[in-house]
Write a protein that holds these residues in place. Structure first.
Motif, mmCIF file in Angstrom:
data_model
loop_
_atom_site.group_PDB
_atom_site.id
_atom_site.type_symbol
_atom_site.label_atom_id
_atom_site.label_comp_id
_atom_site.label_asym_id
_atom_site.label_seq_id
_atom_site.Cartn_x
_atom_site.Cartn_y
_atom_site.Cartn_z
ATOM 1 N N VAL A 1 -6.729 0.291 -13.907
ATOM 2 C CA VAL A 1 -6.486 -0.488 -12.700
ATOM 3 C C VAL A 1 -7.227 -1.809 -12.850
ATOM 4 C CG1 VAL A 1 -6.732 -0.618 -10.207
ATOM 5 C CG2 VAL A 1 -6.244 1.583 -11.291
ATOM 6 N N HIS B 1 -1.494 -4.622 -2.360
ATOM 7 C CA HIS B 1 -1.547 -5.092 -0.972
ATOM 8 C C HIS B 1 -0.512 -6.178 -0.674
ATOM 9 C CE1 HIS B 1 -5.126 -2.898 0.353
ATOM 10 N NE2 HIS B 1 -5.677 -3.171 -0.818
ATOM 11 N N ILE C 1 -6.851 2.822 -7.033
ATOM 12 C CA ILE C 1 -6.904 1.434 -6.573
ATOM 13 C C ILE C 1 -8.005 1.266 -5.535
ATOM 14 C CG2 ILE C 1 -5.640 -0.321 -5.280
ATOM 15 C CD1 ILE C 1 -3.109 0.607 -6.744
ATOM 16 N N THR D 1 -11.332 1.134 -7.241
ATOM 17 C CA THR D 1 -11.551 -0.171 -7.856
ATOM 18 C C THR D 1 -11.898 -1.207 -6.799
ATOM 19 O OG1 THR D 1 -9.996 0.367 -9.625
ATOM 20 C CG2 THR D 1 -10.510 -1.960 -9.285
ATOM 21 N N GLU D 2 -11.159 -1.190 -5.686
ATOM 22 C CA GLU D 2 -11.375 -2.167 -4.623
ATOM 23 C C GLU D 2 -12.763 -2.034 -4.006
ATOM 24 O OE1 GLU D 2 -8.732 -4.017 -0.959
ATOM 25 O OE2 GLU D 2 -8.411 -1.933 -1.577
ATOM 26 N N ASP E 1 -4.151 -5.706 -9.960
ATOM 27 C CA ASP E 1 -3.344 -4.604 -9.418
ATOM 28 C C ASP E 1 -3.668 -4.343 -7.953
ATOM 29 O OD1 ASP E 1 -1.900 -3.948 -11.783
ATOM 30 O OD2 ASP E 1 -3.670 -2.916 -12.567
ATOM 31 N N VAL E 2 -4.923 -4.560 -7.584
ATOM 32 C CA VAL E 2 -5.320 -4.374 -6.186
ATOM 33 C C VAL E 2 -4.564 -5.354 -5.297
ATOM 34 C CG1 VAL E 2 -7.236 -4.460 -4.558
ATOM 35 C CG2 VAL E 2 -7.599 -3.509 -6.842
ATOM 36 N N ARG F 1 0.815 -1.218 0.000
ATOM 37 C CA ARG F 1 0.000 0.000 0.000
ATOM 38 C C ARG F 1 0.850 1.269 0.000
ATOM 39 N NH1 ARG F 1 -1.754 -3.665 3.253
ATOM 40 N NH2 ARG F 1 -0.747 -2.704 5.054
#
Length: 370
Positions: A46, A55, A355, A358-359, A50-51, A20
């Motif tokens: 994204v 992380h 991100i 998107t998450e 990529d998420v 992160r």
């Protein structure tokens, strides 16, 4: 360490400095060698993977330049690079899309024709930002195209927003759908309507299949219908797994789906895919890429045996599917709003926000424009 040369033109990359943690770093732009090219990134998306990388859930991609789904413009060509991987002439100024992973053509999987499983796939993606030529990812001002990499010239009719998702999401779902035999007369359930799910809906509809989307977010539900879903199972209405299974049986005359495509990235969704599939049906697992705590699922093997299920996992694609993705976009761009997947455009210094967006599930494909 970054190149501190004052005379060279410079570019910026978004480096993953830790879980992160994103740092923007400057490096001198490389001169392309024989068979290479220097590309200017026009638009990058994204992707759901990529998420996980952000992380540190990916065991391979850690100290890297983020981003891989993108469209770019040729800034410089090295000696001998005069055409793309389909034989189309290429010149400075042309827009191109790149197969984001390497296919060596010589390892054992490549020798078996399993090009999506090339053991050298991450040679470029996994390179740390400090290693020359530095521009290894798409969340950057530029991208270094190594010799031998697959890439294709973008047809003029396609906009940057329409084509930015071709080299990951669309090509991946074309590969998956063809391998799973999507065709007219089948009932295909798509779990999750982010970028991958919307592409799966469009491909299923174009193949003549009946598409049922499973989603919670109202905007994604509306998009799924625009991309070809005939029915939707709304997780906000059908709030329990048992309720959703009953709804799926109602929609399929008590039979279940011929094929379930899981693209949510959530382990529990895979568990529900088993309940959605008919006896003798199939499941394509595409979204679940994370490893470690929170990525496991308890399930009885007898479930697969008793239902005679076929389960296949798909990661990456044979490189020529990217050319097919361009053709598919040209053929269907008037049917679906490919260019409207992102709610807004994010800059390089807004990547954590893109991100996070998107998450949260509120953007189908957040767009980064350097």
């Amino acid at each position: 360490m970054p190149d501190n040369s004052r005379n060279a033109a410079r570019g910026v990359v978004a480096a993953l400095a830790g879980p992160r943690s994103v740092e923007l770093r400057q490096y001198a732009l490389p001169e392309p060698g024989p068979g290479e090219a220097l590309l200017e990134v026009l638009r990058a998306n994204v992707c759901g993977s990529d998420v996980g990388i952000f992380h540190h859930r990916n065991p391979v991609l850690r100290d890297v330049v983020l981003g891989h789904e993108f469209v770019a413009r040729v800034s410089a060509l090295g000696d001998g690079l005069v055409q793309d991987s389909a034989g189309t002439p290429v010149s400075v100024g042309d827009r191109v899309v790149v197969v984001y992973f390497r296919v060596c053509g010589r390892c054992r999987p490549c020798g078996r024709g399993e090009f999506n499983m090339c053991v050298h796939w991450a040679d470029t993606m996994a390179a740390p930002p400090g290693r020359a030529p530095h521009f290894h990812g798409a969340f950057a001002t530029h991208y270094h195209l190594a010799a031998g990499r697959h890439f294709y010239v973008v047809p003029d009719v396609l906009t940057d927003a329409e084509v930015a998702g071709a080299n990951c999401g669309l090509a991946q779902m074309l590969f998956t759908s063809e391998r799973m035999g999507v065709r007219r007369g089948l009932t295909v359930v798509v779990q999750g309507c982010g970028g991958l799910g919307l592409y799966a809906c469009a491909i299923g509809a174009a193949s003549g299949a009946r598409v049922i989307a499973v989603e919670r977010d109202p905007r994604r539900i509306a998009a799924a219908v625009q991309f070809g879903a005939a029915e939707v199972v709304d997780l906000g209405v059908h709030t329990t797994a048992a309720d959703r299974e009953r709804r799926m049986l109602d929609l399929t005359d008590g039979d279940g789906a011929d094929l379930v495509v899981e693209v949510t990235g959530r382990p529990e969704a895979f568990g529900e895919a088993v309940s959605f599939a008919r006896t003798g049906g199939s499941i394509a697992s595409v979204g679940n890429l994370g490893v470690g705590p929170g990525s496991e699922l308890a399930i009885s093997p007898a479930t697969f045996t008793r239902k005679n299920l076929t389960v296949k996992g798909y990661l990456r694609y044979d490189p020529w599917y990217l050319r097919r993705a361009l053709d598919f976009l040209v053929d269907t761009r008037d049917l679906h709003p490919y260019g409207a997947m992102s709610d807004r455009v994010y800059s390089l210094d807004e990547i954590p926000a893109a991100i996070a967006r998107t998450e949260s599930g509120h953007a189908m494909r957040a767009a980064v424009v350097p």
